[in-house]
Structure formats: C-alpha cells, structure tokens
Write a protein that holds these residues in place. Structure first.
Motif, short mmCIF file in Angstrom:
data_model
loop_
_atom_site.label_atom_id
_atom_site.label_comp_id
_atom_site.label_asym_id
_atom_site.label_seq_id
_atom_site.Cartn_x
_atom_site.Cartn_y
_atom_site.Cartn_z
N ASP A 1 0.81 -1.21 0.00
CA ASP A 1 0.00 0.00 0.00
C ASP A 1 0.84 1.27 0.00
O ASP A 1 0.48 2.26 -0.65
N GLU A 2 1.96 1.26 0.71
CA GLU A 2 2.76 2.48 0.82
C GLU A 2 3.41 2.85 -0.52
O GLU A 2 3.88 3.99 -0.69
N LEU B 1 1.65 2.63 -3.39
CA LEU B 1 0.58 2.89 -4.34
C LEU B 1 0.62 4.32 -4.88
O LEU B 1 0.51 4.53 -6.10
N THR B 2 0.80 5.31 -4.02
CA THR B 2 0.82 6.70 -4.50
C THR B 2 1.96 6.95 -5.48
O THR B 2 1.72 7.53 -6.56
N PRO C 1 -10.74 -1.06 -3.22
CA PRO C 1 -10.34 0.16 -3.94
C PRO C 1 -8.84 0.23 -4.25
O PRO C 1 -8.46 0.62 -5.35
N LYS C 2 -8.00 -0.14 -3.29
CA LYS C 2 -6.56 -0.06 -3.55
C LYS C 2 -6.12 -1.07 -4.59
O LYS C 2 -5.20 -0.79 -5.38
N ASP C 3 -6.77 -2.22 -4.64
CA ASP C 3 -6.45 -3.19 -5.68
C ASP C 3 -6.87 -2.66 -7.05
O ASP C 3 -6.18 -2.88 -8.06
N LEU D 1 -6.97 0.53 -7.90
CA LEU D 1 -6.01 1.57 -8.27
C LEU D 1 -4.67 0.97 -8.68
O LEU D 1 -4.02 1.46 -9.61
N ARG D 2 -4.26 -0.09 -7.99
CA ARG D 2 -3.03 -0.79 -8.41
C ARG D 2 -3.18 -1.31 -9.84
O ARG D 2 -2.25 -1.23 -10.65
N LEU E 1 -14.70 2.46 -6.46
CA LEU E 1 -13.78 3.54 -6.12
C LEU E 1 -14.45 4.76 -5.51
O LEU E 1 -13.82 5.50 -4.76
N GLY F 1 -11.81 7.89 -5.41
CA GLY F 1 -11.05 6.94 -6.20
C GLY F 1 -11.09 7.25 -7.67
O GLY F 1 -10.11 7.04 -8.40
N GLU G 1 -8.49 9.76 -8.19
CA GLU G 1 -7.14 9.17 -8.12
C GLU G 1 -6.80 8.40 -9.39
O GLU G 1 -5.66 8.44 -9.85
#
Length: 331
Positions: free
Chosen positions: A32-33, A35-36, A252-254, A256-257, A281, A285, A288
C-alpha cells in the motif's frame, strides 16, 4: 517504491514500451505504501505518451437482455434469473440518446447489443440507426455487437463505424470459469478481423471476476499483444440473479493498483474508466484513477447499471485541468 519497480516504470516513461508480465505482476503486488508513487509515475507515462486530453464517451443499448450466452457477470443473459428482460430501442430513441451524448461534449457514441453476434434484424436496425444519427448529430459512432463474421465486419466499415468494442473480459486461463457458451479464441478471432479491416479496436474487460493477481497480469499482457486503440477497464458490480451475484467487490486499492499496472503495460493506449468504478472507487477513487493513468471515461449510465452524472465527471475534469478531447481531433 522498490528501486526495481521504479527503474522499470522509468523505462516505460522514457521508451513508451510497456512492462512485461513480471513487471505488471510486481506492480499489482506492490504494498500500500507504494501505491501513490505508482499512480504518480503511471500519470506521467499517460501524459508523456497520450497527452492531457480525456476522451468522453456515451453508450446506449440497442437491444437489451435476452442474450443466449452465459457470461457469469452479465444480467442480460437469458439463461439467468435476473430482472433484465429483452427490449429493443427504437430509432428515434437511439437518435435522442446520441444527441444527449453529444451535448455533454462527448466525441464517442457506442451502440451496444446483448447478443452472441448480430443477426439480419440487428444489422438492419443498426444501418437505420447509424444513418439517422448521422443526419441528426456530429459524433463518432462505435459499435459493440458481439462476435462477427467477415461480411459483418465489412458492412460496419462501409457504414462508417470507426471503432468496434469486443471485450476479452478476462485472462485466457480464467475465461472458461466465466463463460462456457463460447471461447476466448472466438472473441480473439473477431478482434483480429476488426483490426485487419482498419476499424479501431476497443478491447478490455472486467476486474474482480475471481481471477488471481497472476491472471490479472496475464490479461494485461494479452491486451498488450492485441495492441488495441482503447482498453475499457470495468470493475465487477455484482448483479442479482447472476452466478457472480455474491462475488465481493474489488478493494479500492487493488483497483487503483490495477489502473497503474495496466497503464504501465499499455503506455500509448486509451485507458477508459467503464462500469463499476462508482461502487468500487467512489468519487475520491475516480479522481485518483484520473491522476494515475486513466485518460477516458464513459459518462452517464451503463447498460444495466447506473453511473455518475455526466456533469459530475465533466466538472472533475475541469477541476483537474484535463481538457475534453475535441471531435475534430478524434476523426
């Protein structure tokens, strides 16, 4: 971000050549860290190789429901106990939908039908619809009518359909678990004919169908091999009555990845937000993703699910200072 992933992403930025399967998988597995930074470099790749413009599209269903295929995610299949029933759209309604789409500033209007492939009735309806739209509004016309014969491909070219959408949906290795009434290769054959005809190829799929992360990377590379003009990224919005009705929504993070990974695999391709982004999202999201590699959106509603209001997406694009692609540039 690990030095190896960053170095690979920087090579994409410099050369315009997408990541290989191992590189895509590394992005999809990134913690996660990271991702940005991943989204930031994917955005730089999009800006370098596609530019700042965002292509806006509206879609409408010419024939809804009653499809004989068993795509497990789709409420338009006549084989499932879903609430969607077969409906044909008349020509005046089709023209009105095209006018409303053009009024948003969209350059693309895609006519979609829930079928295995078009029969004589559908092709006749399409001919009449395309002619009526051309008389009424200045907009690019795309189509999505399932699997085609060579004769049908030739007719679409003659009608002036400039882009054809036919999604592979998921990785070849996962496809038999999602669809049993036709094969991944049958879809690929249609896409090959479309490409050879000179029409633009629009081909993407749905993430969150139960595929593994490895299969998500496999799918990205299969799309890379196809080299479509546009890749619509959908996220599963589970539909009542379908075999995937209880499938969990992608985190959501998946999602965006995946956006970052697909952009880094396909640096020169239109990457379009499509169905399911609202539930997966949300508003934040969506923003993003537009800052992480996406450079096209479907505005308004989808075929059987609600989308965001077109005004909300257009206001977001204005806020991000992302110009809407002009019709003259799309012709």
């Amino acid at each position: 971000m690990s030095e190896r992933i960053m170095a690979a992403a920087e090579r994409v930025l410099e050369t315009g050549v997408g990541l290989d399967e191992a590189g895509v998988l590394a992005v999809l597995r990134a913690p996660d860290e990271q991702l940005t930074p991943l989204l930031e470099v994917a955005h730089r790749v999009r800006m370098r190789w596609c530019g700042p413009e965002v292509e806006v599209e509206g879609i409408v269903s010419l024939k809804t429901g009653g499809c004989p295929e068993d795509c497990h995610f789709c409420s338009q299949s006549g084989l499932f106990a879903s609430p969607v029933r077969a409906v044909w759209l008349d020509i005046p309604s089709l023209v009105e939908a095209a006018k409303q789409t053009a009024a948003t500033g969209a350059t693309e209007f895609c006519i979609v039908a829930a079928v295995r492939g078009p029969d004589a009735r559908l092709m006749a309806q399409l001919r009449d619809g395309v002619a009526a739209i051309r008389e009424a509004v200045d907009i690019n016309i795309a189509a999505s009518l399932g699997m085609l014969t060579q004769e049908q491909v030739d007719e679409l070219v003659a009608l002036g359909v400039h882009r054809y959408n036919h999604n592979l949906e998921t990785a070849r290795s996962h496809f038999p678990l999602v669809v049993s009434t036709h094969t991944w290769d049958e879809r690929w054959d249609t896409l090959r004919m479309v490409r050879e005809s000179g029409m633009e190829v629009c081909c993407g799929g749905i993430l969150g169908l139960g595929e593994t992360v490895e299969q998500r990377a496999e799918f990205a590379i299969q799309l890379q091999e196809l080299d479509p003009h546009e890749v619509p990224l959908n996220f599963l919005n589970p539909r009542p009555g379908t075999p995937l009705a209880e499938q969990p929504v992608l985190a959501p993070k998946d999602a965006l990845r995946a956006i970052a990974a697909f952009r880094l695999a396909l640096p020169r391709t239109i990457l379009r937000y499509a169905g399911g982004r609202e539930i997966t999202l949300g508003d934040l999201g969506t923003r993003e993703g537009l800052l992480g590699g996406v450079n096209a959106v479907i505005v308004g509603n989808y075929l059987t699910t609600l989308g965001r209001p077109a005004t909300a997406d257009l206001e977001l694009l204005a806020d991000l200072k992302m110009p809407v692609k002009a019709l003259s540039a799309a012709l």
